[in-house]
Write a protein that holds these residues in place. Structure first.
Motif, PDB file in Angstrom:
ATOM      1  N   ASN A   1       0.843  -1.185   0.000  1.00 17.96           N
ATOM      2  CA  ASN A   1       0.000   0.000   0.000  1.00 17.96           C
ATOM      3  C   ASN A   1       0.882   1.241   0.000  1.00 17.96           C
ATOM      4  O   ASN A   1       1.823   1.339   0.777  1.00 17.96           O
ATOM      5  CB  ASN A   1      -0.904   0.010   1.237  1.00 17.96           C
ATOM      6  N   GLY A   2       0.579   2.175  -0.896  1.00 16.29           N
ATOM      7  CA  GLY A   2       1.380   3.389  -0.991  1.00 16.29           C
ATOM      8  C   GLY A   2       2.556   3.270  -1.925  1.00 16.29           C
ATOM      9  O   GLY A   2       3.352   4.214  -2.041  1.00 16.29           O
ATOM     10  N   ALA A   3       2.699   2.136  -2.627  1.00 18.71           N
ATOM     11  CA  ALA A   3       3.850   1.941  -3.525  1.00 18.71           C
ATOM     12  C   ALA A   3       3.701   2.718  -4.826  1.00 18.71           C
ATOM     13  O   ALA A   3       4.681   2.932  -5.535  1.00 18.71           O
ATOM     14  CB  ALA A   3       4.032   0.453  -3.830  1.00 18.71           C
ATOM     15  N   GLY A   4       2.462   3.128  -5.165  1.00 21.90           N
ATOM     16  CA  GLY A   4       2.243   3.881  -6.399  1.00 21.90           C
ATOM     17  C   GLY A   4       1.355   3.184  -7.406  1.00 21.90           C
ATOM     18  O   GLY A   4       1.136   3.697  -8.509  1.00 21.90           O
TER      19      GLY A   4
ATOM     20  N   GLU B   1       8.150 -12.039   7.526  1.00 24.44           N
ATOM     21  CA  GLU B   1       8.018 -12.939   8.667  1.00 24.44           C
ATOM     22  C   GLU B   1       6.759 -13.789   8.500  1.00 24.44           C
ATOM     23  O   GLU B   1       6.035 -13.654   7.534  1.00 24.44           O
ATOM     24  CB  GLU B   1       7.932 -12.112   9.958  1.00 24.44           C
ATOM     25  N   LYS B   2       6.536 -14.667   9.433  1.00 19.31           N
ATOM     26  CA  LYS B   2       5.401 -15.580   9.348  1.00 19.31           C
ATOM     27  C   LYS B   2       4.116 -14.812   9.036  1.00 19.31           C
ATOM     28  O   LYS B   2       3.743 -13.876   9.744  1.00 19.31           O
ATOM     29  CB  LYS B   2       5.255 -16.325  10.678  1.00 19.31           C
ATOM     30  N   GLN B   3       3.425 -15.215   7.964  1.00 14.72           N
ATOM     31  CA  GLN B   3       2.261 -14.464   7.508  1.00 14.72           C
ATOM     32  C   GLN B   3       1.103 -14.536   8.489  1.00 14.72           C
ATOM     33  O   GLN B   3       0.397 -13.553   8.702  1.00 14.72           O
ATOM     34  CB  GLN B   3       1.802 -14.969   6.140  1.00 14.72           C
ATOM     35  N   TYR B   4       0.873 -15.694   9.094  1.00 12.49           N
ATOM     36  CA  TYR B   4      -0.216 -15.860  10.050  1.00 12.49           C
ATOM     37  C   TYR B   4       0.372 -16.065  11.438  1.00 12.49           C
ATOM     38  O   TYR B   4       0.689 -17.190  11.833  1.00 12.49           O
ATOM     39  CB  TYR B   4      -1.102 -17.041   9.650  1.00 12.49           C
ATOM     40  N   PRO B   5       0.541 -14.971  12.197  1.00 15.12           N
ATOM     41  CA  PRO B   5       1.236 -15.049  13.488  1.00 15.12           C
ATOM     42  C   PRO B   5       0.330 -15.534  14.615  1.00 15.12           C
ATOM     43  O   PRO B   5       0.179 -14.879  15.648  1.00 15.12           O
ATOM     44  CB  PRO B   5       1.678 -13.594  13.716  1.00 15.12           C
ATOM     45  N   LYS B   6      -0.301 -16.684  14.416  1.00 11.70           N
ATOM     46  CA  LYS B   6      -1.268 -17.187  15.384  1.00 11.70           C
ATOM     47  C   LYS B   6      -0.586 -17.581  16.694  1.00 11.70           C
ATOM     48  O   LYS B   6       0.490 -18.175  16.692  1.00 11.70           O
ATOM     49  CB  LYS B   6      -2.000 -18.403  14.789  1.00 11.70           C
ATOM     50  N   GLU B   7      -1.238 -17.231  17.793  1.00 14.26           N
ATOM     51  CA  GLU B   7      -0.772 -17.624  19.118  1.00 14.26           C
ATOM     52  C   GLU B   7      -1.889 -18.382  19.833  1.00 14.26           C
ATOM     53  O   GLU B   7      -3.072 -18.166  19.559  1.00 14.26           O
ATOM     54  CB  GLU B   7      -0.385 -16.391  19.945  1.00 14.26           C
ATOM     55  N   ILE B   8      -1.501 -19.248  20.731  1.00  8.91           N
ATOM     56  CA  ILE B   8      -2.489 -19.962  21.540  1.00  8.91           C
ATOM     57  C   ILE B   8      -2.926 -19.042  22.673  1.00  8.91           C
ATOM     58  O   ILE B   8      -2.121 -18.621  23.514  1.00  8.91           O
ATOM     59  CB  ILE B   8      -1.904 -21.275  22.107  1.00  8.91           C
TER      60      ILE B   8
ATOM     61  N   VAL C   1       0.323  -7.690   1.642  1.00  9.65           N
ATOM     62  CA  VAL C   1       0.674  -8.860   2.444  1.00  9.65           C
ATOM     63  C   VAL C   1       1.321  -8.486   3.777  1.00  9.65           C
ATOM     64  O   VAL C   1       1.050  -9.112   4.797  1.00  9.65           O
ATOM     65  CB  VAL C   1       1.572  -9.813   1.622  1.00  9.65           C
ATOM     66  N   SER C   2       2.170  -7.460   3.795  1.00  4.32           N
ATOM     67  CA  SER C   2       2.829  -7.110   5.060  1.00  4.32           C
ATOM     68  C   SER C   2       1.875  -6.409   6.016  1.00  4.32           C
ATOM     69  O   SER C   2       1.914  -6.631   7.232  1.00  4.32           O
ATOM     70  CB  SER C   2       4.065  -6.238   4.799  1.00  4.32           C
ATOM     71  N   VAL C   3       0.969  -5.561   5.474  1.00  4.87           N
ATOM     72  CA  VAL C   3      -0.013  -4.890   6.329  1.00  4.87           C
ATOM     73  C   VAL C   3      -1.030  -5.893   6.861  1.00  4.87           C
ATOM     74  O   VAL C   3      -1.504  -5.774   7.989  1.00  4.87           O
ATOM     75  CB  VAL C   3      -0.710  -3.741   5.566  1.00  4.87           C
ATOM     76  N   LYS C   4      -1.364  -6.915   6.050  1.00  9.81           N
ATOM     77  CA  LYS C   4      -2.246  -7.981   6.539  1.00  9.81           C
ATOM     78  C   LYS C   4      -1.678  -8.594   7.812  1.00  9.81           C
ATOM     79  O   LYS C   4      -2.401  -8.801   8.801  1.00  9.81           O
ATOM     80  CB  LYS C   4      -2.402  -9.069   5.478  1.00  9.81           C
ATOM     81  N   THR C   5      -0.393  -8.905   7.790  1.00 10.37           N
ATOM     82  CA  THR C   5       0.247  -9.508   8.959  1.00 10.37           C
ATOM     83  C   THR C   5       0.147  -8.585  10.163  1.00 10.37           C
ATOM     84  O   THR C   5      -0.095  -9.037  11.291  1.00 10.37           O
ATOM     85  CB  THR C   5       1.719  -9.838   8.657  1.00 10.37           C
ATOM     86  N   GLU C   6       0.287  -7.277   9.946  1.00 13.62           N
ATOM     87  CA  GLU C   6       0.161  -6.311  11.037  1.00 13.62           C
ATOM     88  C   GLU C   6      -1.264  -6.310  11.598  1.00 13.62           C
ATOM     89  O   GLU C   6      -1.466  -6.237  12.811  1.00 13.62           O
ATOM     90  CB  GLU C   6       0.548  -4.915  10.547  1.00 13.62           C
ATOM     91  N   VAL C   7      -2.256  -6.390  10.708  1.00 10.96           N
ATOM     92  CA  VAL C   7      -3.654  -6.428  11.157  1.00 10.96           C
ATOM     93  C   VAL C   7      -3.924  -7.699  11.959  1.00 10.96           C
ATOM     94  O   VAL C   7      -4.578  -7.668  13.005  1.00 10.96           O
ATOM     95  CB  VAL C   7      -4.620  -6.333   9.958  1.00 10.96           C
TER      96      VAL C   7
END
Length: 506
Positions: free
Chosen positions: A41-44, A251-258, A436-442
């Motif tokens: 996002n924001g790359a143009g 980094e890991k795309q789905y940073p799931k934690e228990i 993809v990177s902002v998805k991981t942040e969300v």
């Protein structure tokens, strides 16, 4: 001898308020070629598309169409050359019917003269609209339905139908699959393959990199307004595309934690809306993230909107810690600390002409009003705090939200509801149209929210996303629950099967 490209851009540059968003871009699009344009996002990407479409004038460079130098001063000039665009933020007319939207500005008349007062041939337009939607796209959307009554996925298909009717030389698709399920996506890919055969070129802009690799012939990656990768698809990989996009490995795309599952915070009991969803029941607990999936028209979007009081339901109930609701309003939901973020940011989420801080704090005015006056110090402190916390890319909190990328707009909406101190977050396609990177942040934000003893229900068109971050998935088939299973005990493939069958699986 090399064939002349249908479209060629040479040294294209564009700046806004002194900020260069495109820097000497060179791009070629061949006849019958599918070109994938990707970037954060924001790359143009959006700016580049709008220059091709005549929405923006370029500051520097040249555009060639079939080898002839052209200048697109407005969208009409671009359309007259045979360029159609399906924007991520859809450009349909809500109060018109499906058929009317498909033929807007290209109406068929009974005389063939196309004069201003020529009578419109509604019967012929409806027959052609029905042919495109039913025979070409394989959807049963009613051509007489008002667009405002359609789901996001159905609206997307109407946009695609409009582009197909125009018989364009170039079709630009900006995030065309964000609201589509697996079956609809494959139908779209087959349509792209078909238009390729007749020489139509496609510019395919997407954050779904696997889809880009699947359908595109050539890959063009933007980062900070510059081209950082320009290769045939068979000479690169998803990993190389990600590295080019963000300048590093992801980094890991789905940073799931228990997360420990606590007490029940919400019960949905036998919720029914005639012809939309029937007898839907489930429970939501502290620390839990539940995903709701299903094919287009299964009722999932209407269900989550009914839970927040936007849409009605005919029978059943919603029970919170505080009260049982045989019917619920938005005010009821907010009093019970329930928040909702819609899929359509542009029309239902953001106030485009207002600032980032205005959009962020509009639902939490009690935090900044002191003695009937707005405390601008508190407003700036809270807004800047969430800009830093959520890593929102903006020049300042006073910047107009419409100028932000889709991913950053979504973060502002998350901040808006976090400021209300919700206990339950209802999300409708929360990562639609973000990279993809902002998805991981969300995903990290949602998991941190759940770790505090809160709970999340999200509707998604992406089964992989649901399996990746949710604890449990509810699958709807024709409005009924066909599966309610732990994500640790299922798979994307199994969810797709549940989406196609009836009969509840536990």
């Amino acid at each position: 001898m090399e064939q002349t490209p249908v479209l060629e851009l040479k040294n294209i540059s564009k700046s806004f308020s002194g900020n260069r968003v495109l820097d000497e871009i060179n791009l070629k699009l061949g006849h019958g070629e599918v070109l994938g344009i990707i970037g954060e996002n924001g790359a143009g990407k959006s700016t580049l598309i709008k220059i091709i479409c005549g929405v923006y004038n370029l500051d520097q460079g040249e555009i060639f169409f079939d080898g002839e130098k052209v200048e697109f001063q407005n969208p009409e000039q671009s359309r007259n050359r045979g360029i159609s665009t399906i924007y991520q933020e859809l450009s349909l007319f809500p109060s018109l019917t499906v058929a009317q939207n498909i033929f807007i500005a290209r109406e068929l008349d009974q005389t063939g003269i196309h004069g201003i007062i020529s009578p419109i041939d509604n019967r012929k337009m409806e027959a052609e609209a029905r042919r495109i939607l039913h025979d070409v796209l394989g959807t049963d959307i009613n051509i007489h339905s008002l667009v405002e009554n359609l789901s996001m996925a159905e609206k997307q298909l109407v946009e695609i139908a409009r582009a197909l009717y125009s018989q364009s030389r170039i079709i630009i698709m900006d995030e065309p699959t964000t609201a589509l399920e697996a079956r609809e996506k494959e139908q779209l890919f087959q349509i792209i393959r078909d238009v390729k055969k007749i020489g139509t070129s496609v510019i395919f802009v997407s954050h779904y990199l696997q889809e880009v690799m699947k359908i595109c012939d050539h890959i063009f990656v933007l980062r900070d307004g510059q081209c950082v990768l320009d290769k045939p698809a068979d000479e690169t990989s998803v990993e190389n595309m990600i590295k080019a996009m963000i300048g590093r490995s992801l980094e890991k795309q789905y940073p799931k934690e228990i997360v420990p599952i606590g007490e029940k915070v919400l019960s949905v009991k036998n919720l029914t809306r005639k012809k939309v969803f029937q007898d839907v029941s489930f429970e939501l607990h502290e620390g839990e993230i539940i995903g709701i999936v299903g094919l287009v028209g299964c009722g999932k979007n209407e269900l989550i909107r009914a839970m927040f009081g936007i849409d009605r339901f005919d029978s059943g109930s919603i029970e919170t810690r505080r009260k049982r609701y045989p019917s619920i309003t938005i005010n009821d939901a907010m009093r019970d600390r329930i928040a909702f973020i819609p899929a359509d940011r542009k029309t239902e989420g953001i106030f485009g002409i207002k600032s980032v801080k205005w959009n962020m704090l509009i639902s939490a005015l009690d935090l900044i009003i002191k003695n009937s006056w707005i405390s601008y110090r508190s407003e700036n402190r809270l807004a800047n705090g969430y800009i830093d916390k959520l890593k929102i890319k903006t020049g300042s909190s006073s910047q107009t939200i419409a100028s932000l990328s889709g991913g950053n707009q979504q973060k502002v909406l998350l901040a808006r509801w976090f400021l209300t101190d919700p206990q339950i977050l209802l999300l409708e396609d929360p990562t639609r149209g973000i990279d993809v990177s902002v998805k991981t942040e969300v995903y990290k934000l949602l998991i941190e929210f759940a770790k505090k003893g809160n709970a999340v229900v999200l509707v998604s068109s992406d089964e992989e996303e649901v399996v990746g971050i949710c604890d449990r998935v509810i699958v709807l088939h024709k409005g009924r629950v066909s599966a309610n299973v732990k994500t640790s005990e299922t798979s994307v493939e199994q969810i797709k099967i549940y989406s196609e069958i009836s009969g509840e699986q536990q």
